[in-house]
Design a protein around this motif. Sequence first.
Motif, PDB file in Angstrom:
ATOM      1  N   GLU A  29      22.569  44.817 -12.324  1.00 53.92           N
ATOM      2  CA  GLU A  29      23.756  44.952 -11.484  1.00 53.92           C
ATOM      3  C   GLU A  29      24.955  44.223 -12.081  1.00 53.92           C
ATOM      4  OE1 GLU A  29      21.403  45.215  -7.172  1.00 53.92           O
ATOM      5  OE2 GLU A  29      22.302  43.336  -7.837  1.00 53.92           O
ATOM      6  N   ASP A  32      28.047  44.757 -17.132  1.00 52.80           N
ATOM      7  CA  ASP A  32      29.195  45.649 -16.992  1.00 52.80           C
ATOM      8  C   ASP A  32      30.128  45.435 -18.186  1.00 52.80           C
ATOM      9  OD1 ASP A  32      30.876  47.534 -15.931  1.00 52.80           O
ATOM     10  OD2 ASP A  32      31.274  46.470 -14.059  1.00 52.80           O
ATOM     11  N   ASP A  93      32.304  49.589 -23.099  1.00 57.17           N
ATOM     12  CA  ASP A  93      32.023  50.854 -22.451  1.00 57.17           C
ATOM     13  C   ASP A  93      31.118  51.710 -23.335  1.00 57.17           C
ATOM     14  OD1 ASP A  93      32.491  52.796 -20.303  1.00 57.17           O
ATOM     15  OD2 ASP A  93      33.553  53.943 -21.835  1.00 57.17           O
ATOM     16  N   VAL A 118      26.048  50.755 -20.093  1.00 60.33           N
ATOM     17  CA  VAL A 118      27.170  50.073 -19.461  1.00 60.33           C
ATOM     18  C   VAL A 118      28.379  51.006 -19.481  1.00 60.33           C
ATOM     19  CG1 VAL A 118      28.729  48.094 -19.611  1.00 60.33           C
ATOM     20  CG2 VAL A 118      26.299  47.819 -20.166  1.00 60.33           C
ATOM     21  N   GLY A 119      28.930  51.270 -18.311  1.00 53.99           N
ATOM     22  CA  GLY A 119      30.091  52.143 -18.250  1.00 53.99           C
ATOM     23  C   GLY A 119      29.710  53.600 -18.428  1.00 53.99           C
TER      24      GLY A 119
END
Length: 255
Positions: A29, A32, A93, A118-119
Amino acid sequence: MIELLTPTQVEEMRPAGRFVASVLTRLAEEADVGVNLLDLDALAHDLIREAGAESCYIDYAPSFGRGPFGKVLCTSVNDAVLHGLPHKYVLRDGDLLSLDFAAKLEGWVCDSAVSLVVGSAAPQDEALIATCQEALDAAIAVARPGNKTGDLSAAIGAVAHAHGHGVNTQFGGHGVGRTMHGDPHVANDGNAGRGYPLRPGLVIAIEPWLLQSTDVIRFDDDGWTIRSGDGSRGAHVEHTIAITDGDPIVLTTRS
């Protein structure tokens, strides 16, 4: 030495499994764009302390590493697939991130891994992760008494080959219990009907890992991080399971 646990001992492992699963859920979670790998490791440190658990990694110094590991979490990014040593790297990203975490709680160890993007996710990365998960599910489905470790290996390998992947068998699954790594070894490819018999009370970590376009690996200068030999991306998933008289118990199921 291979230890077969009693049903009571398997039940005693459940808190460790729930803890490992909860840490991976929290880390996934938090992962990022803009997050530093060292921050994820620090969070895992905090969660270990809060739970009164022990890290299985920080003092880990096997023959193949340049140990001790010194961190509590493996963070493998893009062409790194196993044993990624957390370092000062900010996630970008589209990064493919694999998180591998093991801890001891109340005297028992559980081990698990998850891969995510991620992304924005490239379709080939999503497919690679899905193939790893399919391979893990296939192995768990045959984790029953009467079968052998080779049946687990064959199930993983069949899925990998069906999707056009080669399989490296240098690193794979393993026994788990009072320590993180024990016998039997569970390769990610092999022959059905061979290997150690699966018996009730056997607890193992099953961990398929695949590289997009090679089965050749290389080590970073840190002595730990394992990357693909051709720069293609890798994914890694893992669960700790217990063999029973019927269906296996997945001790590290994530909610």
